[in-house]
Design a protein around this motif. Sequence first.
Motif, PDB file in Angstrom:
ATOM      1  N   LEU A 141       0.869  -1.197  -0.092  1.00 43.48           N
ATOM      2  CA  LEU A 141       0.301  -0.015   0.096  1.00 43.48           C
ATOM      3  C   LEU A 141       0.988   1.278   0.168  1.00 43.48           C
ATOM      4  O   LEU A 141       0.456   2.271  -0.746  1.00 43.48           O
ATOM      5  N   TRP A 142       2.203   1.135   0.679  1.00 43.47           N
ATOM      6  CA  TRP A 142       2.742   2.374   0.821  1.00 43.47           C
ATOM      7  C   TRP A 142       4.181   2.133   1.436  1.00 43.47           C
ATOM      8  O   TRP A 142       4.379   1.176   2.249  1.00 43.47           O
ATOM      9  N   ALA A 143       5.200   2.773   0.989  1.00 48.47           N
ATOM     10  CA  ALA A 143       6.474   2.709   1.579  1.00 48.47           C
ATOM     11  C   ALA A 143       6.997   4.242   1.953  1.00 48.47           C
ATOM     12  O   ALA A 143       6.780   4.954   1.370  1.00 48.47           O
ATOM     13  N   SER A 144       7.729   4.216   2.996  1.00 51.53           N
ATOM     14  CA  SER A 144       7.941   5.412   3.698  1.00 51.53           C
ATOM     15  C   SER A 144       9.413   5.813   3.027  1.00 51.53           C
ATOM     16  O   SER A 144      10.084   4.961   2.564  1.00 51.53           O
ATOM     17  N   PRO A 145       9.870   7.037   3.452  1.00 49.08           N
ATOM     18  CA  PRO A 145      11.054   7.724   3.027  1.00 49.08           C
ATOM     19  C   PRO A 145      12.105   6.781   3.983  1.00 49.08           C
ATOM     20  O   PRO A 145      11.859   6.055   4.827  1.00 49.08           O
ATOM     21  N   ALA A 146      13.248   6.692   3.270  1.00 54.34           N
ATOM     22  CA  ALA A 146      14.376   6.010   3.819  1.00 54.34           C
ATOM     23  C   ALA A 146      15.046   6.773   4.968  1.00 54.34           C
ATOM     24  O   ALA A 146      15.450   7.815   4.765  1.00 54.34           O
ATOM     25  N   LEU A 147      15.248   6.229   6.131  1.00 52.29           N
ATOM     26  CA  LEU A 147      16.108   6.603   6.975  1.00 52.29           C
ATOM     27  C   LEU A 147      17.595   5.675   7.186  1.00 52.29           C
ATOM     28  O   LEU A 147      17.475   4.500   6.803  1.00 52.29           O
ATOM     29  N   PRO A 148      18.501   6.351   7.908  1.00 49.23           N
ATOM     30  CA  PRO A 148      19.535   5.694   8.338  1.00 49.23           C
ATOM     31  C   PRO A 148      19.236   4.245   8.965  1.00 49.23           C
ATOM     32  O   PRO A 148      18.452   3.983   9.720  1.00 49.23           O
ATOM     33  N   GLY A 149      20.077   3.312   8.628  1.00 49.20           N
ATOM     34  CA  GLY A 149      19.893   1.801   9.100  1.00 49.20           C
ATOM     35  C   GLY A 149      19.888   1.683  10.598  1.00 49.20           C
ATOM     36  O   GLY A 149      19.592   0.732  11.162  1.00 49.20           O
ATOM     37  N   SER A 150      20.584   2.613  11.125  1.00 47.78           N
ATOM     38  CA  SER A 150      20.769   2.425  12.868  1.00 47.78           C
ATOM     39  C   SER A 150      19.308   3.064  13.190  1.00 47.78           C
ATOM     40  O   SER A 150      19.248   2.573  14.373  1.00 47.78           O
ATOM     41  N   THR A 151      18.301   3.093  12.775  1.00 43.14           N
ATOM     42  CA  THR A 151      17.102   3.664  13.305  1.00 43.14           C
ATOM     43  C   THR A 151      16.150   2.665  13.397  1.00 43.14           C
ATOM     44  O   THR A 151      15.988   1.866  12.746  1.00 43.14           O
ATOM     45  N   HIS A 152      15.522   2.558  14.781  1.00 43.02           N
ATOM     46  CA  HIS A 152      14.752   1.575  15.229  1.00 43.02           C
ATOM     47  C   HIS A 152      13.406   1.772  14.605  1.00 43.02           C
ATOM     48  O   HIS A 152      13.058   2.650  14.119  1.00 43.02           O
ATOM     49  N   ASP A 153      12.736   0.366  14.533  1.00 42.86           N
ATOM     50  CA  ASP A 153      11.675   0.591  13.715  1.00 42.86           C
ATOM     51  C   ASP A 153      10.380   1.105  14.251  1.00 42.86           C
ATOM     52  O   ASP A 153       9.501   2.044  13.659  1.00 42.86           O
ATOM     53  N   LEU A 154      10.389   1.410  15.460  1.00 46.40           N
ATOM     54  CA  LEU A 154       9.473   2.004  16.176  1.00 46.40           C
ATOM     55  C   LEU A 154       9.641   3.503  16.113  1.00 46.40           C
ATOM     56  O   LEU A 154       8.913   4.188  15.820  1.00 46.40           O
ATOM     57  N   THR A 155      11.189   3.956  16.427  1.00 46.13           N
ATOM     58  CA  THR A 155      11.252   5.315  16.161  1.00 46.13           C
ATOM     59  C   THR A 155      11.025   5.845  14.481  1.00 46.13           C
ATOM     60  O   THR A 155      10.353   6.939  14.567  1.00 46.13           O
ATOM     61  N   ALA A 156      11.279   4.856  13.704  1.00 48.94           N
ATOM     62  CA  ALA A 156      11.048   5.423  12.142  1.00 48.94           C
ATOM     63  C   ALA A 156       9.336   5.432  11.883  1.00 48.94           C
ATOM     64  O   ALA A 156       8.948   6.277  11.427  1.00 48.94           O
ATOM     65  N   ALA A 157       8.632   4.694  12.712  1.00 50.98           N
ATOM     66  CA  ALA A 157       7.276   4.421  12.328  1.00 50.98           C
ATOM     67  C   ALA A 157       6.476   6.034  13.091  1.00 50.98           C
ATOM     68  O   ALA A 157       5.751   6.515  12.677  1.00 50.98           O
ATOM     69  N   ARG A 158       7.229   6.408  14.189  1.00 57.69           N
ATOM     70  CA  ARG A 158       6.973   7.570  14.740  1.00 57.69           C
ATOM     71  C   ARG A 158       7.353   8.689  14.215  1.00 57.69           C
ATOM     72  O   ARG A 158       6.598   9.788  13.859  1.00 57.69           O
ATOM     73  N   THR A 159       8.629   8.690  13.570  1.00 57.70           N
ATOM     74  CA  THR A 159       9.072   9.684  12.773  1.00 57.70           C
ATOM     75  C   THR A 159       8.244   9.945  11.558  1.00 57.70           C
ATOM     76  O   THR A 159       8.192  11.302  11.116  1.00 57.70           O
TER      77      THR A 159
END
Length: 251
Positions: A141-159
């Motif tokens: 359905l959707w793909a997010s912008p890319a963040l550095p690989g060290s980013t935790h999944d929950l942090t990425a979801a909140r970002t």
Amino acid sequence: MLVYPSSIDLSSCTLRYLTEQLTVRQREIGTRWRRLPAGRQALLALAHLRCGDTYAQLAAGFGIGIATVYRYIREVIEVLATLAPTLAEAMETARTKAFVILDGTLLPIDRIAADTPYYSGKHKRHGMNVQVLTDPFGRLLWASPALPGSTHDLTAARTHEIVDALAAAGVKCWADKAYQGAGRHIRVPFRSRRLKRWKRRHNSSHAKIRCVGEQAMAVLKGWRLLRKLRCSPNRITNIVKAALVLHHAST
């Protein structure tokens, strides 16, 4: 350099769709002449995105310069990226589904060891974190912008404000243990070394539902360029969006 015929495992409708988008683009900017027509430029870009062919290989195969290949591919990616669905549009689609599945994936990149922000301790390699939403059948359905690989999944979801968007839309979501603490709209399995029998049964049924989302990851990485990215990390978001748009065009 030796040149030989090859194939791309995509339907002709994908090529026609991309050709139409490039034709519209060329009319808007008033292009008069190019080394390759829109159809050939579309084919060149699909060979790069789907097969991961390098600029040198494409230049030899299409009889043009490497710099021209770079410009053509960059134009295609920019055109497609503007057509990618936003999170708000994905939420409108998600409202029509029983639930959605949220998961993160790491897209490997060619980085040196000193690039700490891009290193994922979980995967033990450098990469970019991308969050993906799928429907109950594993369709992207959707793909997010890319963040550095060290980013935790929950942090990425909140970002990316995925948690807030799901709560506002009232959409139920299944996710793995990495998203614990995201809120009641995101259902995660129980975490403990010793679980009661009913909790183990819950985790088992949860895993059966969530594993369907792995199909979307396989589909995304079916675009071989995403299996080993050698470009600037700043360009990866648009590449992911381009792959998503082409995937939707082919289904």
